[in-house]
Design a protein around this motif. Structure first.
Motif, PDB file in Angstrom:
ATOM      1  N   TRP A 281     140.199  30.627 152.700  1.00  0.00           N
ATOM      2  CA  TRP A 281     140.364  31.982 152.178  1.00  0.00           C
ATOM      3  C   TRP A 281     138.981  32.607 152.037  1.00  0.00           C
ATOM      4  O   TRP A 281     138.060  31.959 151.522  1.00  0.00           O
ATOM      5  CB  TRP A 281     141.002  31.956 150.792  1.00  0.00           C
ATOM      6  N   ILE A 282     138.857  33.851 152.512  1.00  0.00           N
ATOM      7  CA  ILE A 282     137.593  34.576 152.337  1.00  0.00           C
ATOM      8  C   ILE A 282     137.922  35.983 151.849  1.00  0.00           C
ATOM      9  O   ILE A 282     138.789  36.668 152.419  1.00  0.00           O
ATOM     10  CB  ILE A 282     136.794  34.642 153.661  1.00  0.00           C
ATOM     11  N   ARG A 283     137.247  36.384 150.793  1.00  0.00           N
ATOM     12  CA  ARG A 283     137.448  37.730 150.249  1.00  0.00           C
ATOM     13  C   ARG A 283     137.034  38.760 151.298  1.00  0.00           C
ATOM     14  O   ARG A 283     136.041  38.576 151.992  1.00  0.00           O
ATOM     15  CB  ARG A 283     136.574  37.877 149.004  1.00  0.00           C
ATOM     16  N   THR A 284     137.819  39.835 151.413  1.00  0.00           N
ATOM     17  CA  THR A 284     137.524  40.807 152.464  1.00  0.00           C
ATOM     18  C   THR A 284     137.867  42.228 152.010  1.00  0.00           C
ATOM     19  O   THR A 284     138.697  42.413 151.121  1.00  0.00           O
ATOM     20  CB  THR A 284     138.327  40.479 153.745  1.00  0.00           C
ATOM     21  N   ASP A 285     137.223  43.213 152.644  1.00  0.00           N
ATOM     22  CA  ASP A 285     137.573  44.617 152.404  1.00  0.00           C
ATOM     23  C   ASP A 285     138.564  45.133 153.439  1.00  0.00           C
ATOM     24  O   ASP A 285     138.990  46.285 153.393  1.00  0.00           O
ATOM     25  CB  ASP A 285     136.310  45.494 152.440  1.00  0.00           C
ATOM     26  N   GLU A 286     138.922  44.284 154.409  1.00  0.00           N
ATOM     27  CA  GLU A 286     139.869  44.702 155.444  1.00  0.00           C
ATOM     28  C   GLU A 286     141.233  44.972 154.810  1.00  0.00           C
ATOM     29  O   GLU A 286     141.574  44.393 153.791  1.00  0.00           O
ATOM     30  CB  GLU A 286     140.032  43.585 156.488  1.00  0.00           C
ATOM     31  N   PRO A 287     142.033  45.842 155.444  1.00  0.00           N
ATOM     32  CA  PRO A 287     143.368  46.143 154.887  1.00  0.00           C
ATOM     33  C   PRO A 287     144.341  44.992 155.122  1.00  0.00           C
ATOM     34  O   PRO A 287     144.135  44.180 156.026  1.00  0.00           O
ATOM     35  CB  PRO A 287     143.804  47.381 155.675  1.00  0.00           C
ATOM     36  N   VAL A 288     145.397  44.950 154.313  1.00  0.00           N
ATOM     37  CA  VAL A 288     146.393  43.889 154.470  1.00  0.00           C
ATOM     38  C   VAL A 288     147.166  44.077 155.770  1.00  0.00           C
ATOM     39  O   VAL A 288     147.280  45.189 156.275  1.00  0.00           O
ATOM     40  CB  VAL A 288     147.397  43.845 153.285  1.00  0.00           C
ATOM     41  N   ASN A 289     147.671  42.950 156.303  1.00  0.00           N
ATOM     42  CA  ASN A 289     148.376  42.991 157.576  1.00  0.00           C
ATOM     43  C   ASN A 289     149.862  43.287 157.441  1.00  0.00           C
ATOM     44  O   ASN A 289     150.492  43.693 158.403  1.00  0.00           O
ATOM     45  CB  ASN A 289     148.227  41.663 158.318  1.00  0.00           C
ATOM     46  N   PHE A 290     150.422  43.042 156.242  1.00  0.00           N
ATOM     47  CA  PHE A 290     151.870  43.181 156.119  1.00  0.00           C
ATOM     48  C   PHE A 290     152.240  44.303 155.167  1.00  0.00           C
ATOM     49  O   PHE A 290     151.626  44.462 154.112  1.00  0.00           O
ATOM     50  CB  PHE A 290     152.486  41.893 155.586  1.00  0.00           C
ATOM     51  N   THR A 291     153.263  45.034 155.504  1.00  0.00           N
ATOM     52  CA  THR A 291     153.853  45.964 154.547  1.00  0.00           C
ATOM     53  C   THR A 291     154.662  45.119 153.561  1.00  0.00           C
ATOM     54  O   THR A 291     154.972  43.959 153.837  1.00  0.00           O
ATOM     55  CB  THR A 291     154.825  46.939 155.245  1.00  0.00           C
TER      56      THR A 291
END
Ligand code: FAD
Ligand code: NAG
Ligand code: NAG
Ligand code: NAG
Ligand code: NAG
Ligand code: NAG
Ligand code: NAG
Ligand code: NAG
Length: 513
Positions: A281-291
């Motif tokens: 697991w890596i903390r990220t600013d990317e948006p989530v992949n799932f609704t």
């Protein structure tokens, strides 16, 4: 006027009467529920105590303690009952705290956002309350299943996968416990740090945990990545583990038995074809992949899959030769993936399927600075699975995995260490409930870790079946037990909350020596 006066007098008298009657009723209001028996989640622990209580308020807890003292009874507690050891076992009063479920989010002057949850709040309710808060919040680390309750995970020292978060109790800023004196006592680092370190993992020995206050963070996302690599090759170089850990917020390394089994090969059972699953697991600013909708669909699929796996394996427990083909079919086709989730969804990465029952043993030991012992021990687990298979025994039919978390100051934790830099490897062995030879297999590995590393078992999983484990634990935990006992005895001098044989054995051996 006279009338009004006499009315108020009557009113006053009736209020006083009500209060006195109430005082009398106080104890009677702690009514046991009708259930005569209680079972833990896999039904292996089945007890019929003198009475079972399901309190829903703090007042109920105070009353139950008063009643127990009046009737000279002992008390043990249960939350969701997922613990597989005898920690909830009592012949006297069992207090099931699942109806204590009020929750409040607050901003704290020192800790920032905090959440105070009554003992019976489930992790899923906690997650949802925090997620729906403005601003959205989250705990930093939690156990895999979200059906369990906050007091259950804290009391036994349960943990998740995030390395620097330690055990879940390390996120506490304070806790309230109803002690044997029939009072609520608060424990926190500010009030008394050494008492707090005893209370944080207390195995139910301090009293009935009423509420827990956790530090929480603004919601964030985690990228969760799974890769599958030949096991022997990857484990051959301990630097692989060190490197992965240092570039991640958390890791979990899993081995599904015989996943490379191939019936068409001249040598169907060959550990050199097996792969290991490396999750990080890596903390990220990317948006989530799932609704939200896709996530719910994913959870449904996961629960369905887990239940099918459970059914197929459990229907073949008496047909051991079939196990490699089954586990290879179920787990051999896992593929690389990388997905961004909100923190709680990445933490509970498999939805809790409560009707699939497993046996758990988990043992924690110190990680060597070069990680060589972790790599060597995990290879040894795989080797041992093959050795058992050669004798026609298949004790591990689900997964063996390890996680690595930093030490804690909580005295009774299996990861206790005064040095905050020390890391612990937590080896976990999961089979379908009732798998033949599971105890023989896990006992052999536990004993090996005890002898080599002074390792300790997870209190909430199975450990009491290990021969002489009580005398072993009283010895390796001797210093911590002595410190813990000083505080415990202060809050429960007459051992009202001290009811099970195995804990009594461990404590009395230490204290008598
Ligand atoms: C499917 C599954 C997955 C799991 N995954 C993990 C994992 O990822 N990491 C991990 O560390 N553990 C894991 N566990 C173990 C789990 O964290 C512990 O068993 C935990 O105690 C379960 O919480 P519970 O609410 O069921 O507690 P219970 O089993 O109900 O309670 C545990 C003990 O805590 C004490 N207790 C509970 N509530 C109170 C109270 N209010 N006051 C005083 N004492 C109390 C009692 O002594 C009780 O016996 C898992 C278990 C299962 C079954
Ligand atoms: C008591 O029994 C009811 C009905 O069977 C059940 O729903 C409830 O969970 C039980 N409570 C406990 C504490 O076992
Ligand atoms: C999965 O990822 C690993 C590491 O990057 C790589 O070696 C392997 O080939 C990948 N597997 C597949 C099937 O792409
Ligand atoms: C199984 O073994 C056969 C014979 O060695 C080989 O042709 C086949 O590709 C193998 N299957 C898998 C899935 O590796
Ligand atoms: C996740 O989302 C990112 C960006 O929104 C996209 O590039 C990526 O392909 C997605 N990954 C998966 C596994 O859906
Ligand atoms: C192997 O497992 C698959 C799926 O469970 C099953 O269809 C097949 O018959 C099994 N083969 C053998 C030889 O047991
Ligand atoms: C904290 O608690 C311990 C153990 O109960 C006690 O010995 C100590 O004096 C307390 N310290 C303070 C600062 O109150
Ligand atoms: C402690 O638990 C064990 C295992 O469930 C049980 O056999 C024993 O009777 C319990 N002891 C007490 C004192 O309740």
């Amino acid at each position: 006027m006279k009338h009004i006066l006499s009315y108020s007098l009557i009113l006053l008298i009736s209020i006083v009467a009500a209060v006195t009657i109430d005082k009398d009723l106080v104890i009677r209001s702690a009514k046991p529920i009708k259930n005569k028996t209680w079972e833990n989640w896999n039904g292996e622990i089945h007890i019929s105590p003198n009475a079972i209580f399901e309190p829903s308020t703090l007042e109920d807890l105070l009353d139950i303690v008063k009643l127990a003292k009046k009737n000279n009874k002992k008390i043990r507690c249960a939350a969701q009952g997922h613990t597989e050891s005898s920690l909830s076992v009592t012949e006297n009063y069992l207090v099931v705290v699942t109806n204590l479920n009020k929750i409040k989010v607050k901003k704290h002057p020192i800790y920032g956002w905090t959440v105070t949850a009554e003992a019976g709040i489930s992790l899923s309710d906690l997650d949802e309350t925090l997620r729906n808060h403005d601003p959205p919040l989250t705990l930093d680390s939690e156990i895999l299943y979200n059906t369990v309750r906050v007091s259950g995970v804290v009391a036994v020292g349960a943990h998740g996968d995030k390395t620097n978060s330690g055990i879940m109790s390390d996120q506490l800023c304070s806790m309230k416990i109803v002690t044997s004196f029939g009072e609520v006592c608060e424990f926190s680092e500010e009030i008394n740090k050494s008492e707090f370190n005893a209370a944080k993992v207390n195995l139910g020995l301090f009293g009935i945990i009423y509420s827990l206050t956790f530090r929480v963070q603004p919601m964030y996302n985690l990228r969760m990545t799974d890769i599958f690599i030949p096991a022997n090759e990857w484990l051959n170089n301990p630097y692989n583990i060190k490197n992965l850990l240092e570039s991640s917020d958390g890791i979990s390394i899993a081995y599904w038995p015989f996943n490379g089994f191939n019936l068409s090969d001249p040598n169907p059972l060959d550990s050199n074809r097996d792969r290991v699953g490396i999750k990080n697991w890596i903390r990220t600013d990317e948006p989530v992949n799932f609704t939200q909708q896709q996530l719910e669909q994913l959870h449904e699929t996961q629960k369905h899959d887990v239940f099918q796996q459970y059914k197929l394996i459990s229907s073949n427990l008496q047909n051991p030769d079939a196990i490699p083909n089954i586990t290879a079919t179920l787990f051999g086709s896992f593929g690389n993936a990388s997905t961004v989730f909100q923190a709680p969804d990445a933490i509970h990465f498999v939805a809790s399927e409560e009707s699939a029952k497993f046996d758990f043993v988990e043992i924690g030991f110190k990680v060597d600075p070069d990680f060589s012992n972790v790599a060597a021990e995990f290879s040894y687990v795989i080797q041992t699975i093959y050795e058992f298979a050669r004798k026609g025994k298949f004790p591990l039919n689900y997964v063996a995995d390890f996680r690595i978390i930093k030490s804690t100051e909580a005295l009774l934790s299996f990861t206790f260490n005064q040095d905050p830099e020390i890391l612990y490897c937590l080896m976990d062995f999961v089979s379908i409930s009732g798998t033949p030879y599971y105890e023989e297999f896990t006992q052999l590995l536990a004993q090996r870790y005890f002898d080599k590393y002074k390792a300790k078992p997870h209190w909430g999983k199975k450990w009491e079946f290990i021969p002489k484990v009580e005398s072993y634990l009283s010895d390796v935990l001797s210093n911590q037990i002595k410190q813990f006992e000083k505080v415990r005895a202060k809050y429960d001098p007459y051992k009202i909350f001290f009811d099970n044989k195995s804990l009594q054995d461990i404590f009395s051996r230490t204290l008598d020596s």
